[in-house]
Design a protein around this motif. Structure first.
Motif, short mmCIF file in Angstrom:
data_model
loop_
_atom_site.label_atom_id
_atom_site.label_comp_id
_atom_site.label_asym_id
_atom_site.label_seq_id
_atom_site.Cartn_x
_atom_site.Cartn_y
_atom_site.Cartn_z
N LEU A 89 19.78 -7.87 -14.61
CA LEU A 89 19.37 -8.14 -13.23
C LEU A 89 20.58 -8.52 -12.40
O LEU A 89 21.53 -9.13 -12.90
N THR A 90 20.50 -8.18 -11.12
CA THR A 90 21.52 -8.70 -10.21
C THR A 90 21.34 -10.20 -10.12
O THR A 90 20.26 -10.74 -10.41
N GLU A 91 22.38 -10.91 -9.69
CA GLU A 91 22.28 -12.37 -9.60
C GLU A 91 21.22 -12.80 -8.61
O GLU A 91 20.51 -13.79 -8.82
N ARG A 167 7.81 -8.19 -19.02
CA ARG A 167 7.42 -7.17 -20.01
C ARG A 167 7.83 -7.59 -21.43
O ARG A 167 8.32 -6.78 -22.21
N ARG A 168 7.64 -8.87 -21.74
CA ARG A 168 7.94 -9.40 -23.06
C ARG A 168 6.71 -10.19 -23.57
O ARG A 168 6.79 -11.40 -23.79
N PRO A 169 5.55 -9.53 -23.76
CA PRO A 169 4.34 -10.27 -24.13
C PRO A 169 4.13 -10.44 -25.62
O PRO A 169 3.15 -11.07 -26.04
N GLN A 170 5.01 -9.89 -26.45
CA GLN A 170 4.71 -9.80 -27.88
C GLN A 170 4.50 -11.17 -28.54
O GLN A 170 3.60 -11.33 -29.37
N ALA A 222 9.92 -22.15 -26.66
CA ALA A 222 10.97 -21.95 -27.65
C ALA A 222 11.21 -20.47 -27.91
O ALA A 222 12.35 -20.03 -28.06
N SER A 223 10.12 -19.70 -27.95
CA SER A 223 10.26 -18.26 -28.16
C SER A 223 11.02 -17.60 -27.01
O SER A 223 11.89 -16.75 -27.24
N ALA A 224 10.69 -18.00 -25.79
CA ALA A 224 11.39 -17.44 -24.63
C ALA A 224 12.86 -17.84 -24.62
O ALA A 224 13.73 -17.05 -24.24
N ARG A 225 13.15 -19.05 -25.08
CA ARG A 225 14.53 -19.51 -25.14
C ARG A 225 15.36 -18.71 -26.16
O ARG A 225 16.58 -18.58 -26.02
N ARG A 229 17.10 -12.04 -23.01
CA ARG A 229 16.80 -11.57 -21.66
C ARG A 229 15.98 -12.59 -20.87
O ARG A 229 16.02 -12.61 -19.64
N LEU A 230 15.22 -13.41 -21.58
CA LEU A 230 14.37 -14.39 -20.90
C LEU A 230 15.07 -15.74 -20.71
O LEU A 230 14.85 -16.41 -19.69
N ALA A 231 15.88 -16.13 -21.69
CA ALA A 231 16.48 -17.47 -21.68
C ALA A 231 17.23 -17.79 -20.39
O ALA A 231 17.07 -18.89 -19.83
N PRO A 232 18.07 -16.89 -19.84
CA PRO A 232 18.82 -17.24 -18.62
C PRO A 232 17.92 -17.42 -17.40
O PRO A 232 18.37 -17.98 -16.38
N LEU A 233 16.68 -16.93 -17.49
CA LEU A 233 15.79 -16.96 -16.33
C LEU A 233 14.76 -18.08 -16.40
O LEU A 233 14.08 -18.36 -15.42
N LEU A 234 14.63 -18.71 -17.57
CA LEU A 234 13.58 -19.72 -17.77
C LEU A 234 14.09 -21.09 -17.35
O LEU A 234 14.56 -21.89 -18.15
N ASP A 235 13.95 -21.36 -16.07
CA ASP A 235 14.37 -22.64 -15.50
C ASP A 235 13.14 -23.51 -15.31
O ASP A 235 12.29 -23.22 -14.46
#
Length: 468
Positions: A89-91, A167-170, A222-225, A229-235
């Motif tokens: 993603l762009t910043e 798009r990461r529902p698994q 914890a799974s998202a962390r 791809r998800l960790a940098p966005l999970l604020d």
């Protein structure tokens, strides 16, 4: 050039990639609540009555709270549309997603705290609403244990919408399935006081449920962390959410919450109508309605997947693809509902047996009524699924208000009067009420899908002017 069938199959596979995990997650959540109900039943009729009353109150507030954060997935999907080719993603887009996550968690926190207080207030008011005082006394300790669980429950839903929007529902499916087993174990431990713990009885079910909500929230976080791809966005610093973003999510979420609440209220009134025809009629309605509810989770999965895909396609200015999503979702729903309908019609006794014992008092009468209702249900579920997909499609357009208005018309101005007229005035009783229910759902589905088609046509017409 691909044929229409080839295009439909390709689009169906793409939709199923997102819809199947979501539908299975919904079914696992149904198993979670079913486990609680079974545990209550094992404790006796008084516990089941009080526990059932408490669960009705809690689930009504929980459902509306979930509606408040449902639009988060669409917003994340649209914001991350630049990631269509698995690129970073762009910043600017990444910061937009982070802000959406913060605002979603802030909204979940506010709704969770307010909802918990409302649950307790309703619990205290139940005695003044015509309920049996003994049942109210039984329900109150359970409500005290359930109310705190609403906050982690809605945190989980906020993070869930973020992961689905990306798009990461698994991981959702594995976590939800595990929660069913954990919930059953904790129920047993707290009810019976094993392993040296105090014997809590019915309130133990509430404590177990609240703990499971907290554990699943931590597990999903914890799974998202662990996902790069998800960790940098999970604020999760929700106190830093931008007020404008919080207002936008609230504006989108309130109509969804109202729609969920209206639908729940509509089906509750229908149950009250059928209750006037006797206990056998109400038992038949409860059994068939539970079957419909289980199958409905497939519609929920398709609706969420279609909604997120529409948000994504429109963010990429692909209106033709957004139009195809409607046809693909409806075709997939029709295929599943046709198979289920055949089962209803060919082996009605088999599908009703887990809910109604024909040898019990009034069991034979209830089975006969329920068998007739299955004929209606075989058709009704097509429209029930279609109207849920229609709500999701409009949500993909960020048009949550139209969905709410249309469902009010379909449920309350068409469905409920038709149910009363066919049930009471036409003398068809329970069958007539279900025919009225079918009428309301069919009208709702047609109005929602027509609204979606018109909205896309307007976007297509305005696009040249926007480009110019």
């Amino acid at each position: 050039m691909p044929t229409p069938l080839t295009t439909l199959l390709r689009d169906s596979r793409a939709l199923a990639t997102l819809a199947v995990p979501l539908a299975l997650t919904q079914l696992a959540q149904v198993a979670l609540t079913t486990t609680d109900t079974v545990m209550m039943g094992l404790m006796g009729a008084e516990a089941l009555a009080g526990g059932g009353l408490a669960m009705v109150v809690f689930n009504q507030l929980r459902t509306m709270g979930v509606g408040l954060v449902t639009a988060v997935g669409n917003q994340v999907s649209a914001a991350s549309a630049r990631d269509d080719d698995e690129e970073e993603l762009t910043e600017a887009a990444a910061e937009e997603v982070r802000d959406l996550v913060r605002a979603a968690l802030a909204l979940a926190t506010l709704a969770g705290v307010a909802g918990a207080l409302v649950i307790l207030l309703i619990g205290r008011a139940l005695a003044y609403l015509g309920q049996d005082p003994e049942v109210v006394d039984t329900a109150w300790p359970l409500l005290l244990a359930l109310a705190p669980g609403l906050v982690p429950c809605l945190w989980f839903q906020a993070i869930r919408q973020f992961t689905v929007g990306m798009r990461r529902p698994q991981a959702l499916l594995q976590i939800t399935i595990a929660s069913v087993a954990v919930n059953a174990a904790l129920n047993w431990v707290f009810i019976h006081g094993t392993w040296g713990l105090p014997k809590l009885g019915l309130p133990g079910i509430g404590l177990a449920t609240s703990l499971v909500y907290a554990l699943t929230c931590v597990a999903l976080y914890a799974s998202a962390r662990r996902d790069p791809r998800l960790a940098p966005l999970l604020d999760v610093r929700f106190w830093k959410a931008r007020p404008a973003t919080l207002r936008r999510l609230t504006g989108l979420g309130v109509p969804i919450a109202a729609t969920y609440g209206s639908e729940a209220g509509f089906f509750s009134v229908v149950a009250l109508l059928i209750g006037t025809f006797g206990s056998a009629a109400l038992a038949a309605h409860t059994a068939v309605n539970q079957l419909i509810y289980i199958v409905f989770q497939v519609a929920v999965g398709l609706s969420h997947a279609a909604s997120l895909n529409v948000s994504r396609e429109l963010a990429l200015d692909r209106i033709a693809a957004a139009r195809r999503i409607k046809n693909t979702a409806l075709a997939c729903a029709a295929a599943v509902m046709a198979v289920v309908g055949v089962v209803y019609l060919t082996v009605p006794g088999l599908v009703l047996r887990p809910f109604i014992d024909p040898s019990a008092a009034e069991g034979h009468t209830a089975t006969d009524i329920a068998t007739g209702l299955l004929l209606v249900a075989a058709v009704l579920q097509f429209f029930d699924c279609a109207q849920n997909i229609g709500v999701g499609l409009l949500r993909g357009l960020d048009d949550t208000k139209s969905g709410f208005r249309i469902t009010l018309v379909g449920y309350w101005l068409i469905g409920l009067p038709a149910a009363w007229l066919l049930g009471h005035l036409a003398g068809l009783e329970t069958l007539g009420v279900w025919l009225g229910l079918l009428t309301g759902l069919a009208a709702t589905a047609l109005l929602l899908l027509r609204r979606y088609g018109r909205a896309l046509s307007l976007r297509a017409a305005d696009r040249p002017a926007a480009v110019a």
